[in-house]
Design a protein around this motif. Structure first.
Motif, PDB file in Angstrom:
ATOM      1  N   ILE A   5       1.332   9.178  -1.228  1.00  9.95           N
ATOM      2  CA  ILE A   5       1.467   8.804   0.187  1.00  9.95           C
ATOM      3  C   ILE A   5       2.067   7.402   0.299  1.00  9.95           C
ATOM      4  CG2 ILE A   5       0.226   8.451   2.362  1.00  9.95           C
ATOM      5  CD1 ILE A   5       0.458  11.374   1.403  1.00  9.95           C
ATOM      6  N   ALA A   6       1.669   6.503  -0.586  1.00 13.58           N
ATOM      7  CA  ALA A   6       2.234   5.141  -0.577  1.00 13.58           C
ATOM      8  C   ALA A   6       3.726   5.182  -0.877  1.00 13.58           C
ATOM      9  CB  ALA A   6       1.502   4.255  -1.581  1.00 13.58           C
ATOM     10  N   ARG A   7       4.104   5.970  -1.877  1.00 15.77           N
ATOM     11  CA  ARG A   7       5.531   6.087  -2.222  1.00 15.77           C
ATOM     12  C   ARG A   7       6.314   6.725  -1.075  1.00 15.77           C
ATOM     13  NH1 ARG A   7       3.188   7.235  -7.053  1.00 15.77           N
ATOM     14  NH2 ARG A   7       3.414   9.481  -6.848  1.00 15.77           N
ATOM     15  N   ALA A   8       5.739   7.758  -0.470  1.00 17.77           N
ATOM     16  CA  ALA A   8       6.414   8.421   0.657  1.00 17.77           C
ATOM     17  C   ALA A   8       6.572   7.470   1.835  1.00 17.77           C
ATOM     18  CB  ALA A   8       5.638   9.666   1.078  1.00 17.77           C
ATOM     19  N   SER A   9       5.543   6.686   2.128  1.00 16.34           N
ATOM     20  CA  SER A   9       5.630   5.762   3.269  1.00 16.34           C
ATOM     21  C   SER A   9       6.681   4.681   3.005  1.00 16.34           C
ATOM     22  CB  SER A   9       4.271   5.148   3.595  1.00 16.34           C
ATOM     23  OG  SER A   9       3.853   4.250   2.601  1.00 16.34           O
ATOM     24  N   ALA A  11       9.330   5.051   1.013  1.00 20.00           N
ATOM     25  CA  ALA A  11      10.637   5.721   1.053  1.00 20.00           C
ATOM     26  C   ALA A  11      11.087   5.950   2.498  1.00 20.00           C
ATOM     27  CB  ALA A  11      10.567   7.056   0.302  1.00 20.00           C
ATOM     28  N   LEU A  12      10.165   6.368   3.351  1.00 18.95           N
ATOM     29  CA  LEU A  12      10.519   6.583   4.757  1.00 18.95           C
ATOM     30  C   LEU A  12      10.891   5.263   5.432  1.00 18.95           C
ATOM     31  CD1 LEU A  12       7.816   9.212   5.767  1.00 18.95           C
ATOM     32  CD2 LEU A  12      10.277   9.597   5.465  1.00 18.95           C
ATOM     33  N   LEU A  14      12.165   2.637   3.925  1.00 13.93           N
ATOM     34  CA  LEU A  14      13.498   2.263   3.414  1.00 13.93           C
ATOM     35  C   LEU A  14      14.584   3.097   4.079  1.00 13.93           C
ATOM     36  CD1 LEU A  14      12.695   1.754  -0.369  1.00 13.93           C
ATOM     37  CD2 LEU A  14      13.363  -0.002   1.291  1.00 13.93           C
ATOM     38  N   ALA A  15      14.319   4.382   4.283  1.00 14.92           N
ATOM     39  CA  ALA A  15      15.286   5.237   4.986  1.00 14.92           C
ATOM     40  C   ALA A  15      15.475   4.741   6.418  1.00 14.92           C
ATOM     41  CB  ALA A  15      14.818   6.688   4.974  1.00 14.92           C
ATOM     42  N   GLY A  16      14.374   4.411   7.089  1.00 11.35           N
ATOM     43  CA  GLY A  16      14.467   3.870   8.448  1.00 11.35           C
ATOM     44  C   GLY A  16      15.250   2.571   8.482  1.00 11.35           C
ATOM     45  N   GLY A  17      15.014   1.717   7.495  1.00 16.18           N
ATOM     46  CA  GLY A  17      15.757   0.455   7.422  1.00 16.18           C
ATOM     47  C   GLY A  17      17.237   0.682   7.184  1.00 16.18           C
ATOM     48  N   ALA A  18      17.564   1.643   6.330  1.00 12.05           N
ATOM     49  CA  ALA A  18      18.972   1.957   6.061  1.00 12.05           C
ATOM     50  C   ALA A  18      19.656   2.472   7.332  1.00 12.05           C
ATOM     51  CB  ALA A  18      19.075   2.982   4.941  1.00 12.05           C
ATOM     52  N   VAL A  19      18.962   3.323   8.070  1.00 11.09           N
ATOM     53  CA  VAL A  19      19.525   3.836   9.324  1.00 11.09           C
ATOM     54  C   VAL A  19      19.711   2.691  10.316  1.00 11.09           C
ATOM     55  CG1 VAL A  19      19.071   5.325  11.324  1.00 11.09           C
ATOM     56  CG2 VAL A  19      18.675   6.179   9.010  1.00 11.09           C
ATOM     57  N   LEU A  20      18.748   1.784  10.363  1.00  9.94           N
ATOM     58  CA  LEU A  20      18.852   0.644  11.275  1.00  9.94           C
ATOM     59  C   LEU A  20      20.036  -0.249  10.920  1.00  9.94           C
ATOM     60  CD1 LEU A  20      17.335  -0.313  13.747  1.00  9.94           C
ATOM     61  CD2 LEU A  20      15.906  -1.715  12.271  1.00  9.94           C
ATOM     62  N   ALA A  61       4.709   5.257   9.096  1.00  6.42           N
ATOM     63  CA  ALA A  61       3.823   5.504   7.958  1.00  6.42           C
ATOM     64  C   ALA A  61       3.561   4.221   7.171  1.00  6.42           C
ATOM     65  CB  ALA A  61       4.408   6.581   7.052  1.00  6.42           C
ATOM     66  N   HIS A  62       4.609   3.466   6.921  1.00  8.20           N
ATOM     67  CA  HIS A  62       4.424   2.228   6.152  1.00  8.20           C
ATOM     68  C   HIS A  62       3.564   1.234   6.917  1.00  8.20           C
ATOM     69  CE1 HIS A  62       5.156  -0.738   3.104  1.00  8.20           C
ATOM     70  NE2 HIS A  62       5.533  -1.589   4.031  1.00  8.20           N
ATOM     71  N   GLY A  63       3.780   1.136   8.204  1.00  7.52           N
ATOM     72  CA  GLY A  63       2.957   0.244   9.016  1.00  7.52           C
ATOM     73  C   GLY A  63       1.491   0.641   8.982  1.00  7.52           C
TER      74      GLY A  63
END
Length: 158
Positions: A5-9, A11-12, A14-20, A61-63
């Motif tokens: 779950i930590a790795r998934a959060s 990764a999500l 980082l994906a959100g940051g890349a999209v931003l 998720a990360h938050g």
């Protein structure tokens, strides 16, 4: 904490940051083109809206996992640490239930958007099922992160 779950959060996020970052670059290019040629990137508003929403989904998720959400504790600071942990566990469970409901309904919405071939209403008409599905995935991981924290708080391991 570590684990899937930590790795998934992460990764999500980082994906959100890349999209931003992509949205910021798109905005910059569109403004420059508007300034140089009087013609922005076609569908820029539509793409920025979609991208910003997807980016925000990625950070939930990360938050939650990092416990970086806004916590108001001015009323409970006088309580013993264990009482605060139990209150935090309760609210983590409430957050998990709420966000799990959103994940479920988001998954239903993504399925329906795919079935109905739903598109954005702008000039590009981009399919939206993938964005809604990504949001549902992000909400599901967020619910799991909240459940992990609730369990940890209930066991007194905050």
């Amino acid at each position: 904490m570590s684990g899937g779950i930590a790795r998934a959060s992460r990764a999500l996020a980082l994906a959100g940051g890349a999209v931003l970052v992509a949205v910021a670059v798109l905005t910059l290019v569109s403004v420059l083109l508007r300034w140089l040629t009087s013609q922005p990137v076609r569908g820029d508003v539509e793409l920025v809206s979609l991208g910003a929403g997807v980016a925000v989904f990625g950070f939930f998720a990360h938050g939650t996992f990092a416990r970086a959400n806004i916590i108001v504790d001015s009323v409970t600071t006088w309580l013993p640490r264990r009482a605060n942990e139990l209150l935090d566990a309760f609210w983590s469970l409430a957050w998990a239930a709420t966000i799990a409901l959103l994940a479920w309904r988001g998954a239903v919405g993504a399925k329906e958007a795919l079935r109905d071939h739903s598109l954005t209403m702008g000039m590009l008409g981009v399919p939206i099922f993938w964005a809604v599905g990504f949001g549902a995935l992000c909400f599901a991981v967020t619910a799991l992160a909240a459940l992990l924290w609730a369990g940890r708080l209930l066991r007194g391991r905050a």
